[in-house]
Design a protein around this motif. Structure first.
Motif, mmCIF file in Angstrom:
data_model
loop_
_atom_site.group_PDB
_atom_site.id
_atom_site.type_symbol
_atom_site.label_atom_id
_atom_site.label_comp_id
_atom_site.label_asym_id
_atom_site.label_seq_id
_atom_site.Cartn_x
_atom_site.Cartn_y
_atom_site.Cartn_z
ATOM 1 N N LEU A 1 4.087 5.277 -4.614
ATOM 2 C CA LEU A 1 3.231 5.784 -3.549
ATOM 3 C C LEU A 1 3.905 6.998 -2.930
ATOM 4 C CD1 LEU A 1 1.310 3.744 -0.913
ATOM 5 C CD2 LEU A 1 2.738 5.639 -0.172
ATOM 6 N N GLN A 2 3.166 8.082 -2.849
ATOM 7 C CA GLN A 2 3.687 9.313 -2.270
ATOM 8 C C GLN A 2 2.831 9.718 -1.078
ATOM 9 O OE1 GLN A 2 6.463 10.778 -3.361
ATOM 10 N NE2 GLN A 2 6.720 9.402 -5.117
ATOM 11 N N GLU B 1 5.956 -2.610 14.168
ATOM 12 C CA GLU B 1 5.543 -3.960 13.832
ATOM 13 C C GLU B 1 5.099 -4.075 12.384
ATOM 14 O OE1 GLU B 1 2.488 -4.567 16.759
ATOM 15 O OE2 GLU B 1 3.815 -5.749 18.022
ATOM 16 N N ARG B 2 5.452 -5.199 11.775
ATOM 17 C CA ARG B 2 4.868 -5.569 10.495
ATOM 18 C C ARG B 2 3.567 -6.302 10.796
ATOM 19 N NH1 ARG B 2 8.358 -8.243 5.821
ATOM 20 N NH2 ARG B 2 8.870 -6.025 5.582
ATOM 21 N N ALA B 3 2.482 -5.865 10.178
ATOM 22 C CA ALA B 3 1.173 -6.378 10.550
ATOM 23 C C ALA B 3 0.310 -6.585 9.315
ATOM 24 C CB ALA B 3 0.495 -5.397 11.520
ATOM 25 N N PRO B 4 -0.786 -7.335 9.447
ATOM 26 C CA PRO B 4 -1.708 -7.524 8.322
ATOM 27 C C PRO B 4 -2.282 -6.202 7.826
ATOM 28 C CG PRO B 4 -2.151 -9.125 10.058
ATOM 29 C CD PRO B 4 -1.178 -8.136 10.631
ATOM 30 N N LEU B 5 -2.714 -6.227 6.573
ATOM 31 C CA LEU B 5 -3.306 -5.063 5.917
ATOM 32 C C LEU B 5 -4.747 -5.376 5.555
ATOM 33 C CD1 LEU B 5 -3.166 -2.309 4.350
ATOM 34 C CD2 LEU B 5 -2.344 -3.658 2.381
ATOM 35 N N VAL B 6 -5.663 -4.476 5.892
ATOM 36 C CA VAL B 6 -7.052 -4.581 5.473
ATOM 37 C C VAL B 6 -7.354 -3.423 4.536
ATOM 38 C CG1 VAL B 6 -9.479 -4.586 6.176
ATOM 39 C CG2 VAL B 6 -7.771 -5.769 7.578
ATOM 40 N N LEU B 7 -7.777 -3.742 3.318
ATOM 41 C CA LEU B 7 -8.223 -2.749 2.359
ATOM 42 C C LEU B 7 -9.722 -2.553 2.533
ATOM 43 C CD1 LEU B 7 -6.367 -4.167 -0.772
ATOM 44 C CD2 LEU B 7 -5.522 -2.458 0.863
ATOM 45 N N MET B 8 -10.178 -1.313 2.644
ATOM 46 C CA MET B 8 -11.598 -1.049 2.841
ATOM 47 C C MET B 8 -12.163 -0.271 1.656
ATOM 48 S SD MET B 8 -12.473 -0.400 6.830
ATOM 49 C CE MET B 8 -11.810 1.273 6.874
ATOM 50 N N GLY B 9 -13.337 -0.689 1.190
ATOM 51 C CA GLY B 9 -14.037 0.018 0.128
ATOM 52 C C GLY B 9 -15.176 0.835 0.703
ATOM 53 N N VAL C 1 5.882 -1.811 -8.650
ATOM 54 C CA VAL C 1 5.763 -0.457 -8.129
ATOM 55 C C VAL C 1 6.890 -0.199 -7.156
ATOM 56 C CG1 VAL C 1 4.350 1.086 -6.737
ATOM 57 C CG2 VAL C 1 3.285 -0.384 -8.437
ATOM 58 N N ASP C 2 7.605 0.892 -7.349
ATOM 59 C CA ASP C 2 8.716 1.273 -6.485
ATOM 60 C C ASP C 2 8.297 2.485 -5.683
ATOM 61 O OD1 ASP C 2 11.022 2.019 -5.274
ATOM 62 O OD2 ASP C 2 12.253 2.101 -7.081
ATOM 63 N N VAL C 3 8.125 2.305 -4.367
ATOM 64 C CA VAL C 3 7.635 3.386 -3.525
ATOM 65 C C VAL C 3 8.589 4.566 -3.554
ATOM 66 C CG1 VAL C 3 7.079 4.027 -1.161
ATOM 67 C CG2 VAL C 3 6.349 1.820 -2.041
ATOM 68 N N ALA C 4 9.869 4.301 -3.597
ATOM 69 C CA ALA C 4 10.839 5.394 -3.549
ATOM 70 C C ALA C 4 11.356 5.773 -4.926
ATOM 71 C CB ALA C 4 12.020 5.012 -2.657
ATOM 72 N N GLY C 5 11.022 4.966 -5.950
ATOM 73 C CA GLY C 5 11.629 5.184 -7.252
ATOM 74 C C GLY C 5 10.717 5.890 -8.215
ATOM 75 N N SER C 6 11.082 5.818 -9.493
ATOM 76 C CA SER C 6 10.344 6.520 -10.522
ATOM 77 C C SER C 6 9.311 5.607 -11.139
ATOM 78 C CB SER C 6 11.306 7.016 -11.596
ATOM 79 O OG SER C 6 12.002 5.929 -12.169
ATOM 80 N N ALA C 7 8.359 6.234 -11.851
ATOM 81 C CA ALA C 7 7.300 5.473 -12.484
ATOM 82 C C ALA C 7 7.834 4.751 -13.716
ATOM 83 C CB ALA C 7 6.155 6.407 -12.884
ATOM 84 N N SER C 8 7.176 3.635 -14.055
ATOM 85 C CA SER C 8 7.479 2.918 -15.277
ATOM 86 C C SER C 8 6.162 2.607 -15.955
ATOM 87 C CB SER C 8 8.253 1.632 -14.968
ATOM 88 O OG SER C 8 7.510 0.794 -14.120
ATOM 89 N N GLN D 1 2.484 -2.737 -0.471
ATOM 90 C CA GLN D 1 3.302 -3.876 -0.056
ATOM 91 C C GLN D 1 4.797 -3.595 -0.165
ATOM 92 O OE1 GLN D 1 1.668 -7.320 -2.229
ATOM 93 N NE2 GLN D 1 0.796 -7.975 -0.282
ATOM 94 N N GLU D 2 5.169 -2.497 -0.784
ATOM 95 C CA GLU D 2 6.564 -2.088 -0.800
ATOM 96 C C GLU D 2 6.971 -1.412 0.501
ATOM 97 O OE1 GLU D 2 8.894 -2.616 -3.022
ATOM 98 O OE2 GLU D 2 7.613 -3.691 -4.437
ATOM 99 N N LEU D 3 6.001 -1.021 1.317
ATOM 100 C CA LEU D 3 6.320 -0.395 2.599
ATOM 101 C C LEU D 3 6.852 -1.451 3.563
ATOM 102 C CD1 LEU D 3 3.167 1.872 3.030
ATOM 103 C CD2 LEU D 3 5.457 2.577 2.286
#
Length: 289
Positions: free
Chosen positions: A39-40, A72-80, A18-25, A168-170
């Motif tokens: 991601l937009q 800062e680069r920091a951990p990511l928590v995904l919430m459902g 996945v390319d955050v700034a690029g085009s879809a594939s 994760q591309e951010l």
């Protein structure tokens, strides 16, 4: 209300590159051909030390909360989120604030199919009607919720993978930092198969669901787990909750049992979840400078 259900057809498979700034594939998966989307960001606001950014990954809407410092680069928590709720439900925003302002983490939530900004289908409406019929008749809701949550998980797990790829591309998240998952009720029904198949998740908080279709996936999970259970749950028998906890293969797993019914999970369990992630992620916050 224990649960509202709803989901549109599956449109996304496992996404890579996945390319955050690029085009879809596109990519081929066992589920078929799927478009991969960047991601937009669609909106941004900030308050009290926390930035809120709405985003989309393809047709999947989400929200990313981050520290206002932005350095800062920091951990990511995904919430459902729970059944019948949405990505910005007060429970989601409140837990995010604890993680972001209290620990400096990033937190992301997406709308599950049929919830929030996503439309329902005729299939969704049939399931909802069946749930309400059972509720009015005083019949057990569990079999309906279990069946439909399993359906939602089939749709949402590939979407979560694609979202994680994009996040994760951010630069403020990256591919080398720890990632956690936090989901109760429907968040557990989707989270267990997601975590079981996703090696990037390194710690998770689950709770309050039946083991029927989740136990086999739980047996594949070996990362640290915290699990919430209500001792007097009127919908999920305590034996069922205990069976799901027992199914996890994790050597480090904690069972948090509280007196009370299904909707009475104490708010301090959110604080406990924050401490759990902080303990396992340590001081995994690095400067981008």
């Amino acid at each position: 209300m224990l649960y509202d259900v709803g989901a549109p057809p599956s449109r996304h498979g496992r996404a890579t590159d996945v390319d955050v700034a690029g085009s879809a594939s596109t990519t081929s998966t066992p589920e078929g051909q799927y478009a991969m989307h960047s991601l937009q960001f669609t909106a941004e606001s900030s308050s009290n030390g926390m930035i809120e950014r709405d985003f989309t990954v393809g047709e999947v809407p989400g929200v990313l909360w981050s520290p206002a410092s932005g350095i800062e680069r920091a951990p990511l928590v995904l919430m459902g989120h729970g059944g019948g709720n949405h990505k910005k439900h007060p429970a989601m925003a409140g837990r995010a604030r604890l993680l972001v302002t209290g620990r400096g983490f990033h937190v992301a939530v997406i709308d599950v199919p049929g919830h929030g900004d996503r439309p329902r289908t005729a299939h969704d409406e049939r399931e909802i009607a069946e749930l309400y019929r059972a509720r009015a008749a005083g019949e057990p809701e569990g079999p309906i919720v279990v069946r439909y949550n399993a359906h939602l998980a089939q749709l949402a797990v590939p979407e979560w993978r694609a979202t994680l790829d994009a996040l994760q591309e951010l630069p403020e998240i990256g591919t080398d930092g720890p990632v956690g998952y936090f989901g109760i009720n429907m968040g557990t029904a989707i989270g267990i198969p997601f975590v079981a198949s996703e090696p990037r998740i390194t710690a998770a908080v689950f709770g309050q669901h039946w083991p029927d279709v989740l136990a086999e996936d739980a047996k594949q999970i070996t990362i640290p787990i915290e699990f919430d259970l209500q001792w007097d749950d009127e919908h999920i028998p305590r034996e069922a909750g205990l069976a799901l906890f027992d199914a996890f293969a994790s050597t480090e797993k904690s069972l948090h049992v509280n007196a009370g019914k299904h909707k009475e999970l104490p708010r301090f369990e959110a604080d406990s979840a924050v401490r759990f992630f902080a303990r396992h992620f340590g001081r995994a916050v690095t400067s981008l400078i």
